[in-house]
Each structure stands twice: as structure tokens, then as C-alpha cells.
Design a protein around this motif. Sequence first.
Motif, PDB file in Angstrom:
ATOM      1  N   ASN A 174       5.875  -2.781   2.349  1.00 29.08           N
ATOM      2  CA  ASN A 174       4.470  -3.119   2.527  1.00 29.08           C
ATOM      3  C   ASN A 174       4.287  -4.425   3.289  1.00 29.08           C
ATOM      4  OD1 ASN A 174       2.700  -1.100   0.794  1.00 29.08           O
ATOM      5  ND2 ASN A 174       4.543  -1.518  -0.393  1.00 29.08           N
ATOM      6  N   PHE A 175       5.377  -5.197   3.444  1.00 31.49           N
ATOM      7  CA  PHE A 175       5.305  -6.418   4.250  1.00 31.49           C
ATOM      8  C   PHE A 175       5.160  -6.091   5.734  1.00 31.49           C
ATOM      9  CE2 PHE A 175       8.216  -8.758   0.986  1.00 31.49           C
ATOM     10  CZ  PHE A 175       7.172  -8.728   0.060  1.00 31.49           C
ATOM     11  N   VAL A 176       5.579  -4.890   6.126  1.00 32.34           N
ATOM     12  CA  VAL A 176       5.569  -4.523   7.544  1.00 32.34           C
ATOM     13  C   VAL A 176       4.135  -4.204   7.957  1.00 32.34           C
ATOM     14  CG1 VAL A 176       6.470  -2.950   9.284  1.00 32.34           C
ATOM     15  CG2 VAL A 176       7.895  -3.602   7.310  1.00 32.34           C
ATOM     16  N   PRO A 177       3.614  -4.867   8.985  1.00 41.52           N
ATOM     17  CA  PRO A 177       2.226  -4.611   9.387  1.00 41.52           C
ATOM     18  C   PRO A 177       2.009  -3.162   9.814  1.00 41.52           C
ATOM     19  CG  PRO A 177       3.072  -6.623  10.413  1.00 41.52           C
ATOM     20  CD  PRO A 177       4.239  -5.939   9.770  1.00 41.52           C
ATOM     21  N   TYR A 178       0.878  -2.590   9.375  1.00 48.26           N
ATOM     22  CA  TYR A 178       0.354  -1.300   9.826  1.00 48.26           C
ATOM     23  C   TYR A 178       1.195  -0.099   9.402  1.00 48.26           C
ATOM     24  CZ  TYR A 178      -2.145  -4.667  12.693  1.00 48.26           C
ATOM     25  OH  TYR A 178      -2.866  -5.757  13.096  1.00 48.26           O
TER      26      TYR A 178
END
Length: 280
Positions: A174-178
Motif C-alpha cells: 500500500n506504500f506504492v502510489p496508485y
Amino acid sequence: MPQLPLGTTRRVLLYPVRDCLLACLYPFKGVFYFIGHPFLYPLLRARLLPAFLLSAFVLVNLFFWTYLPQVAFLALFHRSGSAWVNGTFLVLGEGSAIVAVLFEAFLVDESQVDIFDAVLVHKGYDDLVREYRSVSEDSMNNPLQRLGRPTRSSVYGPFSVRQIAEFVVLLPLNFVPYVGVPLFLFLTGYRAGPLQHWRYFKLRGFDGKQRNAFIKRRRWEYTWYGAVYLLLQLVPGLSMFFLLTAAVSSALWAADMEDQRRRQEAQVSQAPGYTDEPES
């Protein structure tokens, strides 16, 4: 460059895509089926208040204590405000995991078994259910009331330490954007999808080898189904409802599988001189 024959194209490309799309629809079919069949309502009413209070307690505490710190951490990697969106899904995912463990451990599993069996009985597959519990001929208009007590150990879905561990390990996606949230749902759905048919595998009498072979043939369908199932689990306050409708959807899918299997067996038995085994 040689072109694939039309039949091969359908078998390799079109049919798998179609099957995955149909699998994605089952969780929503389960919701509408539940709403449209009042005989299932008592199972929801019996769990509604404790489930709502537990969900509210978990989510309020998570958002109060962990939301802003996690958004602040995500802001180190995100731009354009996406940290707030991913942070929301991160906390909802954490809450979903906690609530699901508590629900399934203490409140829901028995109700999910009853729902799954009642839907199969309503669809006409009493013979499957009778392997694990008695089914009376009384109360013909109420499949739930036709169910007797289980005669053998009955579990809707096993408690999977591996699934919980993978869920925790994959949360940082969920840290990864988009793309982080869709990727998280897809990868966790890989494990969650087949577990929703654990009851069906038991009713079919599958051993471990048969179960794994059955899942392997439908791996992408189960993964997409599991991803949509987990997405619904992220809806605040409705986790309990969607856990129950998940049992409906998995039973509807199992009923369709049974219908297809039995039609194949009937065709094979009517084909003279053909002895090949139909798909299990």
C-alpha cells in the motif's frame, strides 16, 4: 506471422478472460441473492449487533491511533495527496484483517456453513449436503430450516496462518502510489479465493491432491474472485455482512460447477464406447 485458429484463440484467450470476469461477479451475485432470499436473514440478525460493535471498536481505534502516523510515513514516498488514499486503504486493510480473524474465530464460521449448505439445498444439491448433515423434507419453502445438525466436523474455511502472514507481509504494498492497493488485493486474493471453497471441497470428498489439482485448473478465476471478495471486506461497517454474502456467492459458484460437472457426466455416460473421465 502465422495466425492462431479461431478455436485456439477462443480457448487460449477469450474463454479464460470470460471465466475470470464471471468469477468477479459472484461476490455481487451473493449480495443480491442474500437480499432477495429472506430465509437467510435470521443468520444476519443473530450476528448483527455484536459484529457492528466489534467492527466499530476496531476501526475507530485504528483510525484514531494509527491513521495519521501511517499517512505521514506514506507521504515520504507519495505525491499529489495519494498518501491519504493509500493510508485509508492501509488502515481499512488492517481493520479488515483483525475483524475477519475475530469474526471467523468466534462469530461467523458456523453461520457461513449454514448459509453455504442452505443455498446448495435451495439449488437442489441436497445430496452433497447430506454427506455432512441431515436434510429433512419438511419446511420445503425454507432451506435453512431443512438443515439438521452436522453429523461430521463442518468448517467453512480453515484458519490459515499462512494467509494471515501473507496478508501482513503484503500490507507494505500500500506504500506504492496508485498501483499498490490493486496489487495488494490481487496478491492476497490468490490465497483467499480458494479458501472460500473449502466447504465445497469437503462436500466433494477431495483429498489434498484432488483439491490442489482442482484449484490449479481455476487459479486465475479464484484469484480474481478472492480480490473482489477482499475489496468488499474493506467497506467500513459492512465486513460482517459481506462475510455472510461471501458464503452465498461461493455456494452459488459451487452450484454452477456442480451443474456443469453433472451435465458433462451425463454426456459422457450417453456417449457409446467413450470411457474418459469427465473433469472433476
